[in-house]
Design an enzyme around this catalytic site. Structure first.
Site, short mmCIF file in Angstrom:
data_model
loop_
_atom_site.label_atom_id
_atom_site.label_comp_id
_atom_site.label_asym_id
_atom_site.label_seq_id
_atom_site.Cartn_x
_atom_site.Cartn_y
_atom_site.Cartn_z
N LYS A 186 -7.09 48.77 30.05
CA LYS A 186 -8.24 49.67 29.90
C LYS A 186 -9.49 49.10 30.61
O LYS A 186 -9.54 47.90 30.93
CB LYS A 186 -8.52 49.91 28.42
CG LYS A 186 -7.39 50.63 27.69
CD LYS A 186 -7.08 51.99 28.30
CE LYS A 186 -6.36 52.95 27.38
NZ LYS A 186 -4.91 52.76 27.23
C1 LIG Z 1 -4.26 53.42 25.77
C2 LIG Z 1 -4.34 54.68 25.01
C3 LIG Z 1 -4.12 54.75 23.62
C4 LIG Z 1 -3.56 53.65 22.81
O1 LIG Z 1 -4.12 52.44 22.97
P1 LIG Z 1 -3.31 51.06 22.70
O2 LIG Z 1 -4.44 50.10 22.57
O3 LIG Z 1 -2.48 50.81 23.91
O4 LIG Z 1 -2.55 51.24 21.46
C5 LIG Z 1 -4.35 55.95 22.98
N1 LIG Z 1 -4.74 57.03 23.66
C6 LIG Z 1 -4.92 57.02 24.99
C7 LIG Z 1 -5.39 58.25 25.67
C8 LIG Z 1 -4.70 55.85 25.71
O5 LIG Z 1 -4.85 55.86 27.04
#
Ligand SMILES: *Cc1c(COP(=O)(O)O)cnc(C)c1O
Length: 397
Positions: A186
């Site tokens: 992210k």
């Molecule tokens: C990355 C993501 C998640 C989940 O996040 P994690 O930290 O990987 O569990 C949820 N929703 C969206 C849209 C994402 O891109």
């Protein structure tokens, strides 16, 4: 994105602070911590960054979405409206609480279509979760109006759009609760981690307790704390929070690099009439984590993707064929392949997936290409990439 591209001494320093004390737990151990409270500090930094009253860190973005529903009282048999284009975490979080995910079409924003939401509301609907995919947001004014009209909770999944705004407010602060992920890819990363943000004090208190086994965090003695209600362990560790603390301070810098690179790529494609950029709702400002555009049809999109691959244009996604982000390939969901029994109510509630088709979503996703914007590219690299993308698209039409 991703934030790991630009790791620096700032991240290293925060991590060393934690390793030097030996305290990896975010609560307690007051005497040993040498004044370091990385998770608490990161929560205050998130509140300041997004101008919101409360931030609660959790162990992942998926945990953040689960916590958001738990603290707003969503549970067994409740229906939650979510989009067909998202990450698998959306339905996982809903089903974890025994609630029923109701998938509805997206529109040219690549997020929930307000008209499709209206058609999906039943007496069991309790919440709506727009997912701000690939750096841009849903039409939140309209979705909020639907929530107000039907007395529904609005949970924003802003995991892929951190730093974007809507009517001048940070994404994640428009609904009742907003969710972020700080996973390894992210824009801002902790390795694994996430957060919920809210202006609702009761929800914030619930999140604080719920994400730590229901502990009330009153006083310093964990042994003497009581449990006002059942909870779970969705805590973040101090090590992960330390990385995030350095990253949140650099978020404005990250966002400005994303915007710069995005703009160069967009301008390279802007005068091709067959390239139509995704719609950003009025009042919205993207986080510029991705550049998204539509091509005339599936065949052209597939040709362009093959051309990108042949020319070394990586990190562009055609989600139509992807099994993480689009319903078309979610066989495990459609067939309810669960390791453990699922309640009859949820099974009944999800029967619609046996027959329902999502032509409108297919119409957009089949033609969409989504290019991740890397921060580590040099100015020359971005420029050359834009030119190459333009060539490939023109040759594929
Ligand atoms: C990355 C993501 C998640 C989940 O996040 P994690 O930290 O990987 O569990 C949820 N929703 C969206 C849209 C994402 O891109």
């Amino acid at each position: 994105m991703p934030g790991f591209e630009l790791f620096s001494d700032a991240e290293r320093k925060e991590v060393h602070d934690v390793l030097d004390t030996g305290v990896l737990m975010r609560y307690g151990f007051d005497g040993m911590r040498n004044g370091h409270w990385k998770a608490k500090e990161l929560e205050r930094a998130l509140e300041a960054q997004f101008n919101v009253n409360h931030a609660q860190l959790v162990s992942s973005g998926t945990a953040a979405v689960s916590v958001a529903f738990a603290i707003t009282g969503i549970g067994a048999g409740d229906e939650v409206i979510m989009p067909t284009f998202t990450f698998v975490a959306s339905f996982e979080a809903i089903m974890m609480l025994g609630a029923i995910p109701v998938l509805v079409d997206i529109d040219d924003t690549l997020t929930l279509d307000p008209e499709a939401i209206r058609k999906a509301i039943t007496p069991k609907t309790k919440a709506i979760m727009p997912v701000h995919m690939c750096g841009s947001m849903a039409n939140l004014d309209e979705i909020k109006a639907i929530c107000d009209e039907h007395n529904l909770i609005l949970v924003e999944d802003a995991c892929q759009a951190i730093g974007g705004t809507y009517n001048g407010k940070a994404l994640g602060t428009i609904g009742d609760v907003g969710c972020f992920s700080f996973d390894f890819v992210k824009t801002m990363t902790c390795g694994e981690g996430g957060a919920i943000i809210t202006n609702n004090k009761k929800y914030a208190t619930h999140a604080d307790h719920y994400s730590d086994h229901g502990h009330d965090h009153v006083g310093n003695d964990r042994g003497a704390e009581t449990h006002p209600f059942l909870g779970y362990n969705f805590r973040i560790s101090e090590l992960n929070a330390a990385v995030g603390l350095a990253q949140v301070r650099r978020l404005p810098e990250f966002l400005s690099i994303q915007k710069k690179h995005y703009t160069i790529l967009r301008e390279a494609l802007a005068d091709i009439p067959e390239v139509v950029f995704r719609t950003v709702p009025k009042g919205g400002v993207e986080s510029y984590a991705f550049l998204n555009f539509f091509l005339p049809d599936l065949t052209v999109a597939q040709k362009v993707m093959a051309g990108f691959k042949a020319n070394g244009i990586d990190v562009c996604f055609h989600y139509f064929d992807n099994n993480w982000h689009y319903i078309r390939r979610w066989e495990h969901l459609k067939n309810l392949k669960s390791l453990y029994p699922i309640s009859t109510e949820v099974k009944e509630g999800m029967k619609y997936l046996d027959t329902k088709t999502f032509e409108q979503s297919d119409h957009y996703i089949a033609r969409n290409i989504s290019c991740l914007i890397k921060m580590s590219w040099t100015a020359e690299e971005v420029k050359a990439r834009g030119e190459k993308m333009r060539e490939v698209i023109l040759a594929s039409l």
